[in-house]
Design an enzyme around this catalytic site. Structure first.
Site, PDB file in Angstrom:
ATOM      1  NE  ARG A 184      -2.424  -1.391   3.417  1.00 21.96           N
ATOM      2  CZ  ARG A 184      -1.877  -0.690   4.408  1.00 21.96           C
ATOM      3  NH1 ARG A 184      -1.915   0.630   4.395  1.00 21.96           N
ATOM      4  NH2 ARG A 184      -1.319  -1.307   5.420  1.00 21.96           N
ATOM      5  CE  LYS A 329      -6.039  -3.386   6.293  1.00 23.23           C
ATOM      6  NZ  LYS A 329      -5.551  -4.711   6.018  1.00 23.23           N
ATOM      7  CG  HIS A 348      -6.112  -3.738  11.194  1.00 25.10           C
ATOM      8  ND1 HIS A 348      -4.780  -3.406  11.228  1.00 25.10           N
ATOM      9  CD2 HIS A 348      -6.247  -4.589  10.142  1.00 25.10           C
ATOM     10  CE1 HIS A 348      -4.140  -4.032  10.248  1.00 25.10           C
ATOM     11  NE2 HIS A 348      -5.006  -4.753   9.575  1.00 25.10           N
ATOM     12  CB  SER A 366       0.985  -4.878   8.176  1.00 24.85           C
ATOM     13  OG  SER A 366       1.188  -5.723   7.100  1.00 24.85           O
ATOM     14  CE  LYS A 370      -4.234  -7.653  11.270  1.00 21.88           C
ATOM     15  NZ  LYS A 370      -2.819  -7.264  11.163  1.00 21.88           N
ATOM     16  CB  THR A 371      -3.478 -13.832   8.460  1.00 19.60           C
ATOM     17  OG1 THR A 371      -4.057 -12.588   8.065  1.00 19.60           O
ATOM     18  CG2 THR A 371      -3.942 -14.928   7.521  1.00 19.60           C
ATOM     19  CG  ASP A 385      -6.755  -7.583   7.815  1.00 18.28           C
ATOM     20  OD1 ASP A 385      -5.730  -7.635   8.521  1.00 18.28           O
ATOM     21  OD2 ASP A 385      -7.005  -6.638   7.057  1.00 18.28           O
ATOM     22  NE  ARG A 450       0.159  -9.113   2.504  1.00 19.82           N
ATOM     23  CZ  ARG A 450      -0.277  -8.823   3.722  1.00 19.82           C
ATOM     24  NH1 ARG A 450      -1.313  -9.474   4.226  1.00 19.82           N
ATOM     25  NH2 ARG A 450       0.306  -7.902   4.446  1.00 19.82           N
TER      26      ARG A 450
HETATM   27  N1  ATP Z   1       5.952 -16.203  16.512  1.00 24.74           N
HETATM   28  C1  ATP Z   1       5.239 -15.853  15.455  1.00 24.74           C
HETATM   29  N2  ATP Z   1       3.934 -15.515  15.583  1.00 24.74           N
HETATM   30  C2  ATP Z   1       3.207 -15.123  14.528  1.00 24.74           C
HETATM   31  N3  ATP Z   1       3.695 -15.055  13.264  1.00 24.74           N
HETATM   32  C3  ATP Z   1       4.976 -15.405  13.059  1.00 24.74           C
HETATM   33  C4  ATP Z   1       5.804 -15.804  14.135  1.00 24.74           C
HETATM   34  N4  ATP Z   1       7.016 -16.073  13.638  1.00 24.74           N
HETATM   35  C5  ATP Z   1       6.965 -15.854  12.326  1.00 24.74           C
HETATM   36  N5  ATP Z   1       5.740 -15.447  11.938  1.00 24.74           N
HETATM   37  C6  ATP Z   1       5.370 -15.069  10.560  1.00 24.74           C
HETATM   38  O1  ATP Z   1       4.932 -13.721  10.600  1.00 24.74           O
HETATM   39  C7  ATP Z   1       3.957 -13.491   9.618  1.00 24.74           C
HETATM   40  C8  ATP Z   1       2.674 -12.952  10.257  1.00 24.74           C
HETATM   41  O2  ATP Z   1       1.880 -12.469   9.199  1.00 24.74           O
HETATM   42  P1  ATP Z   1       0.316 -12.386   9.164  1.00 24.74           P
HETATM   43  O3  ATP Z   1      -0.119 -12.629   7.762  1.00 24.74           O
HETATM   44  O4  ATP Z   1      -0.302 -13.221  10.200  1.00 24.74           O
HETATM   45  O5  ATP Z   1       0.168 -10.850   9.488  1.00 24.74           O
HETATM   46  P2  ATP Z   1      -1.128  -9.999   9.753  1.00 24.74           P
HETATM   47  O6  ATP Z   1      -1.093  -9.520  11.153  1.00 24.74           O
HETATM   48  O7  ATP Z   1      -2.295 -10.793   9.337  1.00 24.74           O
HETATM   49  O8  ATP Z   1      -0.857  -8.746   8.798  1.00 24.74           O
HETATM   50  P3  ATP Z   1      -1.748  -8.011   7.674  1.00 24.74           P
HETATM   51  O9  ATP Z   1      -2.663  -7.095   8.406  1.00 24.74           O
HETATM   52  O10 ATP Z   1      -0.753  -7.310   6.856  1.00 24.74           O
HETATM   53  O11 ATP Z   1      -2.468  -9.067   6.917  1.00 24.74           O
HETATM   54  C9  ATP Z   1       3.709 -14.802   8.931  1.00 24.74           C
HETATM   55  O12 ATP Z   1       4.478 -14.828   7.757  1.00 24.74           O
HETATM   56  C10 ATP Z   1       4.212 -15.825   9.960  1.00 24.74           C
HETATM   57  O13 ATP Z   1       4.650 -17.017   9.366  1.00 24.74           O
HETATM   58  O1  OAA Z   2      -3.452  -3.896   3.489  1.00 23.22           O
HETATM   59  C1  OAA Z   2      -2.575  -4.663   3.106  1.00 23.22           C
HETATM   60  O2  OAA Z   2      -1.931  -4.527   2.069  1.00 23.22           O
HETATM   61  C2  OAA Z   2      -2.262  -5.842   3.922  1.00 23.22           C
HETATM   62  C3  OAA Z   2      -2.831  -5.721   5.249  1.00 23.22           C
HETATM   63  O3  OAA Z   2      -3.706  -6.457   5.599  1.00 23.22           O
HETATM   64  C4  OAA Z   2      -2.330  -4.644   6.100  1.00 23.22           C
HETATM   65  O4  OAA Z   2      -1.376  -3.964   5.710  1.00 23.22           O
HETATM   66  O5  OAA Z   2      -2.885  -4.469   7.191  1.00 23.22           O
HETATM   67 CA    CA Z   3      -3.552 -10.662   7.485  1.00 23.70          CA
HETATM   68 MN    MN Z   4      -4.422  -5.993   7.637  1.00 30.35          MN
END
Ligand code: ATP
Ligand code: OAA
Ligand code: CA
Ligand code: MN
Length: 666
Positions: A184, A329, A348, A366, A370-371, A385, A450
């Site tokens: 983004r 987003k 979020h 990010s 979360k995911t 998310d 992604r």
């Molecule tokens: N201890 C840990 N706990 C959680 N995630 C971990 C850990 N160690 C490594 N990771 C890695 O960190 C990343 C967490 O990314 P995730 O997609 O869950 O982010 P998100 O919070 O959903 O962000 P976004 O809002 O951008 O989608 C993953 O690639 C995961 O494999």
């Molecule tokens: O928005 C994006 O590109 C990915 C995401 O979930 C974040 O940054 O929170």
């Molecule tokens: Ca996510």
């Molecule tokens: Mn997000």
């Protein structure tokens, strides 16, 4: 020279020996001694190849009988389609010229029976809409083909035929490239400041809402619409946001790429054929002209990318970026405006539910998990998310998940791994040119690779994606300093303090231009998407957590044993054990001790985790460095919170005081 074989002649060509004619091969002459068996199986009905091809595709019948008694009672399927196209034509209208382009349903590449590809207004084709106004520009002379709510299979074909960089990977996903932008661009986001939003939104220092005026928005809107209308075809998705039926929002996404259409097909809620039939006018429209730049001579434009939100017009325009996450987003920002007006809290966060109905929220910026952590084989996934918390419980805003793929492994994240299959969009990944096997460790295109897939690709998704009130509120921080404990129990004031702070060490790539983890504070764990002042959301969260008796937790999914570069990221397996102990309620009953500076309550033991890592000081070999780093981070928290110190949170002045006192003390 053997008879019957062609001989090379002098010119290198072939000639056949002259002589008696070859005996004719007869079949079935003598029963039991056939050399060739008879090939006369059942034949196709077609007499020409075109006719044969026409047999292959069965026409989609109108999926439901037209409801004569309901609100959407159309005389015929034909009329319904005409009204739908009229609505799309109106969406695509230039506001300075014609009322809307001539639109026709279907792929321009698909030849009609007479061999023509262009429909005529007075032709027999039933899915055409031509506005009555005379032509005043060349663009009004042409037809714009509308590819409306195509299926994933159709979108795959469109992408592979027409979009460079589209491939089917060995797992069946559609690999795509998002172009120059792979994250983004928050600095290029603009929000129209008008009489309404002036007083309602959060503006100024710290706010993600960089203002633009209505006129400039219209300049960009016209640019996007003209670009889209100049194309032979556009993709239109009519879908929903929010699984809470009472607060569902109808969205229309007009885009130029099959990649964008499939991405939104996966990420928004997919209407049933019945729901689509009565869709009507959208509540919000996105014009994604991402391949086309904005004009830097335009006021307020500081780059060739612009993502513009006009809440009064209920429209968003995207120019100069093809990163699909902008759409997802952008809509989330809209929800952050619309929902609080209805006293609904937008979050979020990820969200899942145990077998006994215990719901947990996962907040975090990010890349904090979360995911990854809401996708838990032992629990029902409500969403990864974006959520709403109402008077009755939680609902997911989206219909899909958007998982980071960097270093994805089958062993550590099996559900996400298995969700990458036919229908899933894989952005910016690298794969073997022959086997098409994806190498998730390859960051050649970007770190922010992604996968976008429909939520039902996760086997234990909770459909519909709603649940009761949360019991646990888990704040995730990926602490690059390595001084936050792996888990801390928070009181309400601490939960609010850390929610408003929104700390993490941003993991590279998701936001344009960030390449290494750095400490970041982003209010409400998502300042880039909020529309009102952070304290508005915080007050609602405090009120809801208090009335539901929810427990707050801070989980560090980042570094342990030293800062980034010295220590290591906490093992995902350990984080999962911590999360399990929160869900099961066992962590609530553990023994706790209080930490210096931040005043966290940290457990002394958790099953399955080496106890020494629970207090970070134990895992640092350099104790002095640990203390200095802890103070440094504490200082950053204090400094960041200064801007909030003058704001009252909620109606209760007491809570504000408690929150201010809940930060680091030294
Ligand atoms: N201890 C840990 N706990 C959680 N995630 C971990 C850990 N160690 C490594 N990771 C890695 O960190 C990343 C967490 O990314 P995730 O997609 O869950 O982010 P998100 O919070 O959903 O962000 P976004 O809002 O951008 O989608 C993953 O690639 C995961 O494999
Ligand atoms: O928005 C994006 O590109 C990915 C995401 O979930 C974040 O940054 O929170
Ligand atoms: Ca996510
Ligand atoms: Mn997000």
């Amino acid at each position: 020279m053997s008879a019957g074989n062609g001989n090379a002649n002098g010119d290198g060509g072939f000639s056949f020996p002259k002589g008696p004619a070859m005996p004719k091969i007869t079949t079935g002459a003598k029963r039991g001694s056939e050399i060739c068996h008879d090939d006369s199986g059942p034949t196709v009905k077609a007499t020409t190849i075109d006719e044969l091809h026409s047999l292959q595709k069965k026409r989609s019948a109108p999926t439901t009988p037209i409801n004569q008694s309901g609100a959407a009672a159309f005389a015929s399927e034909e009329e319904r389609q005409k009204i739908q196209l009229q609505s799309i034509s109106a969406s695509l209208a230039s506001l300075t010229r014609e009322s809307g382009p001539k639109v026709v349903r279907g792929d321009p590449a698909e030849k009609k029976a007479d061999g023509s590809t262009t429909p005529y207004a007075h032709g027999q084709h039933h899915s055409i809409f031509t506005p009555d106004l005379g032509a005043v520009s060349d663009s009004s002379l042409k037809f714009t083909h509308v590819l409306y709510n195509l299926s994933p299979a159709e979108l795959y074909e469109q992408a592979i035929k027409y979009e460079k960089g589209s491939f089917i990977t060995s797992n069946g996903a559609l690999a795509t490239l998002s172009g120059a932008k792979t994250g983004r661009a928050p600095r290029d986001k603009r929000v129209v400041r008008d009489a309404t939003t002036e007083g309602e939104l959060w503006w100024g220092k710290g706010s993600p809402n960089i203002e633009m005026d209505e006129h400039t928005f219209m300049v960009n809107r016209e640019r996007a619409v003209d670009y889209l209308n100049s194309l032979e075809k556009v993709f239109v998705n009519d879908q929903f946001l929010n699984w809470d039926p009472e607060n569902r929002i109808k969205v229309r996404i007009v885009s130029a790429r099959a990649y964008h259409s499939l991405f939104m097909h996966n990420m928004c809620i997919r209407p049933t054929p019945e729901e689509l039939e009565s869709f009507g006018t959208p509540d919000f429209t996105i014009y994604n002209a991402g391949q086309f730049p904005c004009n830097r001579y335009t006021h307020y434009m500081t780059s060739s990318t612009s993502v513009d939100l006009n809440l009064s017009r209920r429209e968003m325009v995207i120019l100069g970026t093809q990163y699909a996450g902008e759409m997802k987003k952008g809509l989330f920002s809209v929800m952050h405006y619309l929902m609080p007006k209805r006293r609904i809290l937008s979050l979020h966060s990820g969200c899942n539910m145990g077998k006994d109905g215990d719901v947990a929220l996962f907040f975090g910026l990010s890349g904090t998990g979360k995911t990854t952590l809401s996708t838990d084989h032992n629990r029902y996934l409500i969403g990864d998310d974006e959520h709403c918390w109402t008077e009755t419980g939680v609902s997911n805003i989206e219909g899909g998940c958007y998982a980071k793929c960097v270093d994805l492994s089958r062993e550590k994240e099996p559900d996400i791994w298995n969700a990458i299959k036919f229908g899933t969009v894989l952005e910016n990944v690298v794969f073997d040119e022959h086997t098409r096997e994806v190498d998730y460790s390859d960051k050649s295109v970007t770190e922010n690779t992604r996968a976008a897939y429909p939520i039902e690709f996760i086997p234990n998704a909770k459909i519909p994606c709603v649940g009761p009130h949360p019991k646990n509120v888990i704040l995730l921080a990926c602490d690059a300093f390595g001084v936050l404990p792996p888990v801390s129990k928070l009181n309400l004031a601490q939960t609010m303090y850390h929610f408003i702070s929104g700390y993490t060490a941003l993991v590279a790539g998701t936001e344009d231009g960030i390449k290494e983890p750095t400490a970041t504070f982003s209010a409400c764990f998502g300042a880039a998407f909020i529309m009102l002042h952070p304290t508005k959301y915080a007050a609602m969260l405090a009120e809801k957590m208090k009335s539901q008796g929810a427990t707050g937790w801070l989980v560090n999914t980042g570094w342990s044993g030293g800062s980034y570069g010295v220590g290591n990221r906490i093992k995902l397996a350990y984080t999962r054990k911590i999360i399990d102990a929160i869900h099961s309620g066992s962590l609530l009953k553990a023994n706790y001790k209080k930490t210096d500076i931040f005043g966290f309550e940290i457990p002394t033991e958790i099953e399955g985790i080496p106890s020494e890592i629970l207090d970070p000081v134990n895992s640092w070999s350099d104790k002095k460095a640990h203390k200095e780093t802890l103070l440094k981070l504490g200082g950053l928290f204090k400094k960041n919170f200064e801007t909030f110190a003058s704001h009252k949170i909620g109606v209760d002045g007491k809570l504000t005081e408690e929150i201010l006192a809940a930060g680091p003390i030294f």
